[in-house]
Design a protein around this motif. Structure first.
Motif, PDB file in Angstrom:
ATOM      1  N   LEU A  10       0.841  -1.207   0.000  1.00 55.63           N
ATOM      2  CA  LEU A  10       0.000   0.000   0.000  1.00 55.63           C
ATOM      3  C   LEU A  10       0.869   1.246   0.000  1.00 55.63           C
ATOM      4  CD1 LEU A  10      -2.746   1.466   0.327  1.00 55.63           C
ATOM      5  CD2 LEU A  10      -2.547   1.119   2.783  1.00 55.63           C
ATOM      6  N   LEU A  11       1.894   1.254   0.865  1.00 50.14           N
ATOM      7  CA  LEU A  11       2.772   2.429   0.989  1.00 50.14           C
ATOM      8  C   LEU A  11       3.503   2.714  -0.325  1.00 50.14           C
ATOM      9  CD1 LEU A  11       3.881   4.660   2.775  1.00 50.14           C
ATOM     10  CD2 LEU A  11       5.586   3.058   3.668  1.00 50.14           C
ATOM     11  N   MET A  12       3.922   1.646  -1.032  1.00 51.65           N
ATOM     12  CA  MET A  12       4.578   1.869  -2.321  1.00 51.65           C
ATOM     13  C   MET A  12       3.675   2.667  -3.253  1.00 51.65           C
ATOM     14  SD  MET A  12       5.730  -0.559  -5.536  1.00 51.65           S
ATOM     15  CE  MET A  12       5.715   0.293  -7.145  1.00 51.65           C
ATOM     16  N   TYR A  13       2.411   2.234  -3.368  1.00 44.80           N
ATOM     17  CA  TYR A  13       1.527   2.883  -4.342  1.00 44.80           C
ATOM     18  C   TYR A  13       1.058   4.264  -3.908  1.00 44.80           C
ATOM     19  CZ  TYR A  13       2.038  -0.749  -7.678  1.00 44.80           C
ATOM     20  OH  TYR A  13       2.609  -1.578  -8.633  1.00 44.80           O
ATOM     21  N   VAL A  14       1.021   4.507  -2.578  1.00 44.57           N
ATOM     22  CA  VAL A  14       0.730   5.872  -2.091  1.00 44.57           C
ATOM     23  C   VAL A  14       1.879   6.797  -2.508  1.00 44.57           C
ATOM     24  CG1 VAL A  14       0.530   7.317  -0.021  1.00 44.57           C
ATOM     25  CG2 VAL A  14      -0.739   5.164  -0.154  1.00 44.57           C
ATOM     26  N   LEU A  15       3.122   6.376  -2.203  1.00 40.43           N
ATOM     27  CA  LEU A  15       4.298   7.193  -2.519  1.00 40.43           C
ATOM     28  C   LEU A  15       4.488   7.333  -4.027  1.00 40.43           C
ATOM     29  CD1 LEU A  15       6.852   5.664   0.062  1.00 40.43           C
ATOM     30  CD2 LEU A  15       5.666   7.858   0.253  1.00 40.43           C
ATOM     31  N   GLY A  46       4.286  10.629  -6.289  1.00 38.47           N
ATOM     32  CA  GLY A  46       5.486  11.023  -7.042  1.00 38.47           C
ATOM     33  C   GLY A  46       5.191  11.281  -8.501  1.00 38.47           C
ATOM     34  N   VAL A  47       4.395  10.402  -9.105  1.00 39.21           N
ATOM     35  CA  VAL A  47       4.031  10.570 -10.520  1.00 39.21           C
ATOM     36  C   VAL A  47       3.182  11.840 -10.690  1.00 39.21           C
ATOM     37  CG1 VAL A  47       2.748   9.536 -12.454  1.00 39.21           C
ATOM     38  CG2 VAL A  47       4.220   8.119 -11.041  1.00 39.21           C
ATOM     39  N   GLY A  48       2.369  12.149  -9.671  1.00 40.88           N
ATOM     40  CA  GLY A  48       1.602  13.400  -9.671  1.00 40.88           C
ATOM     41  C   GLY A  48       2.527  14.614  -9.736  1.00 40.88           C
ATOM     42  N   PHE A  49       3.651  14.533  -9.008  1.00 38.15           N
ATOM     43  CA  PHE A  49       4.637  15.624  -9.056  1.00 38.15           C
ATOM     44  C   PHE A  49       5.327  15.705 -10.428  1.00 38.15           C
ATOM     45  CE2 PHE A  49       4.480  15.716  -4.343  1.00 38.15           C
ATOM     46  CZ  PHE A  49       4.450  17.090  -4.157  1.00 38.15           C
ATOM     47  N   ALA A 101       9.214  14.505  -7.059  1.00 35.09           N
ATOM     48  CA  ALA A 101       8.817  13.359  -7.894  1.00 35.09           C
ATOM     49  C   ALA A 101       9.890  12.275  -7.883  1.00 35.09           C
ATOM     50  CB  ALA A 101       8.563  13.834  -9.329  1.00 35.09           C
ATOM     51  N   ALA A 102      11.145  12.673  -8.059  1.00 31.81           N
ATOM     52  CA  ALA A 102      12.255  11.717  -8.107  1.00 31.81           C
ATOM     53  C   ALA A 102      12.407  11.008  -6.760  1.00 31.81           C
ATOM     54  CB  ALA A 102      13.549  12.426  -8.491  1.00 31.81           C
ATOM     55  N   ILE A 103      12.327  11.768  -5.658  1.00 28.88           N
ATOM     56  CA  ILE A 103      12.467  11.165  -4.325  1.00 28.88           C
ATOM     57  C   ILE A 103      11.336  10.174  -4.066  1.00 28.88           C
ATOM     58  CG2 ILE A 103      12.372  11.646  -1.828  1.00 28.88           C
ATOM     59  CD1 ILE A 103      13.878  14.298  -2.450  1.00 28.88           C
ATOM     60  N   LEU A 104      10.091  10.596  -4.301  1.00 27.36           N
ATOM     61  CA  LEU A 104       8.931   9.743  -3.995  1.00 27.36           C
ATOM     62  C   LEU A 104       8.902   8.471  -4.849  1.00 27.36           C
ATOM     63  CD1 LEU A 104       6.186  12.466  -3.484  1.00 27.36           C
ATOM     64  CD2 LEU A 104       7.028  10.882  -1.743  1.00 27.36           C
ATOM     65  N   THR A 105       9.132   8.612  -6.164  1.00 25.91           N
ATOM     66  CA  THR A 105       9.055   7.422  -7.018  1.00 25.91           C
ATOM     67  C   THR A 105      10.231   6.472  -6.752  1.00 25.91           C
ATOM     68  OG1 THR A 105      10.095   8.642  -8.844  1.00 25.91           O
ATOM     69  CG2 THR A 105       7.707   8.490  -8.879  1.00 25.91           C
ATOM     70  N   ILE A 118      20.502  11.698 -11.378  1.00 23.65           N
ATOM     71  CA  ILE A 118      19.791  10.680 -12.164  1.00 23.65           C
ATOM     72  C   ILE A 118      20.472   9.326 -11.991  1.00 23.65           C
ATOM     73  CG2 ILE A 118      19.168   9.970 -14.529  1.00 23.65           C
ATOM     74  CD1 ILE A 118      18.887  12.948 -15.220  1.00 23.65           C
ATOM     75  N   ILE A 119      21.823   9.324 -11.987  1.00 25.80           N
ATOM     76  CA  ILE A 119      22.587   8.082 -11.826  1.00 25.80           C
ATOM     77  C   ILE A 119      22.284   7.437 -10.474  1.00 25.80           C
ATOM     78  CG2 ILE A 119      24.921   7.095 -11.599  1.00 25.80           C
ATOM     79  CD1 ILE A 119      25.838   9.356 -13.583  1.00 25.80           C
ATOM     80  N   ILE A 120      22.332   8.234  -9.395  1.00 30.45           N
ATOM     81  CA  ILE A 120      22.141   7.697  -8.038  1.00 30.45           C
ATOM     82  C   ILE A 120      20.695   7.243  -7.815  1.00 30.45           C
ATOM     83  CG2 ILE A 120      22.174   8.280  -5.566  1.00 30.45           C
ATOM     84  CD1 ILE A 120      24.552  10.230  -6.357  1.00 30.45           C
ATOM     85  N   ALA A 121      19.712   8.095  -8.178  1.00 30.46           N
ATOM     86  CA  ALA A 121      18.292   7.764  -7.970  1.00 30.46           C
ATOM     87  C   ALA A 121      17.932   6.468  -8.701  1.00 30.46           C
ATOM     88  CB  ALA A 121      17.400   8.906  -8.443  1.00 30.46           C
ATOM     89  N   ASN A 122      18.397   6.338  -9.954  1.00 30.05           N
ATOM     90  CA  ASN A 122      18.035   5.158 -10.730  1.00 30.05           C
ATOM     91  C   ASN A 122      18.814   3.921 -10.322  1.00 30.05           C
ATOM     92  OD1 ASN A 122      15.890   5.813 -12.800  1.00 30.05           O
ATOM     93  ND2 ASN A 122      17.263   7.565 -12.975  1.00 30.05           N
ATOM     94  N   LEU A 123      20.005   4.121  -9.751  1.00 25.15           N
ATOM     95  CA  LEU A 123      20.768   2.979  -9.242  1.00 25.15           C
ATOM     96  C   LEU A 123      20.014   2.383  -8.040  1.00 25.15           C
ATOM     97  CD1 LEU A 123      23.369   1.344  -9.634  1.00 25.15           C
ATOM     98  CD2 LEU A 123      24.487   2.865  -7.982  1.00 25.15           C
ATOM     99  N   ILE A 124      19.501   3.242  -7.167  1.00 25.11           N
ATOM    100  CA  ILE A 124      18.725   2.779  -5.999  1.00 25.11           C
ATOM    101  C   ILE A 124      17.476   2.034  -6.474  1.00 25.11           C
ATOM    102  CG2 ILE A 124      17.388   3.519  -3.967  1.00 25.11           C
ATOM    103  CD1 ILE A 124      19.361   5.949  -3.809  1.00 25.11           C
TER     104      ILE A 124
END
Lengths: 92, 92
Positions: A37-42, A46-49, B11-15, B62-68
């Motif tokens: 649930l938490l994944m899809y909330v976040l 995020g996609v909204g941003f 957006a990047a942090i949340l996703t 972009i490198i760090i966020a996508n690596l995670i």
């Protein structure tokens, strides 16, 4: 089109399209047990941003890709929330 | 920092962060039933392309966020593949 443009296009298409089989899987099986649930909330937030970002910078590709992802992730979130609420409610 | 920069950062942090609770959920419950194999194949590949893009344009964020995200989505994909292969193998 540069190599970087090509990589970004492939990345955007694959990450956007990927939520379609997940949405279909959940709709078909009606099983959301392993879905976080938490994944899809976040993720949906995020996609909204990204959607807001797309509008602010006036990039139609970003607006359209994230709108599709928002609808698909939002559908999965909706089904998960319904399941979680259904489980906590007394069964008739 | 512009409003667009702020929206993109959020957006990047949340996703990116969103895949952490999903990975923990699957690791804890060992249940991948509702997880779509095709979603994680497409998504992990897509994030791999974002990683290539990040290197090509030389953007550390972009490198760090996508690596995670690649490591987290890859872990979920690994557990799903193991489950699918376990189901088709004869039980000992």
């Amino acid at each position: 089109m540069t190599l970087a443009d090509w990589a970004a296009t492939m990345a955007a298409i694959l990450t956007t399209v990927s939520f379609l089989p997940q949405a279909i899987h959940v709709l078909k099986t009606r099983d959301t047990g392993a879905i976080s649930l938490l994944m899809y909330v976040l993720f949906t937030t995020g996609v909204g941003f990204w959607e807001v970002y797309g509008w602010l910078v006036g990039q139609p590709a970003i607006i359209i890709a994230n709108l599709i992802t928002f609808v698909l992730a939002g559908a999965i979130l909706f089904l998960k929330v319904r399941d979680v609420m259904g489980r906590s409610a007394p069964s008739a």
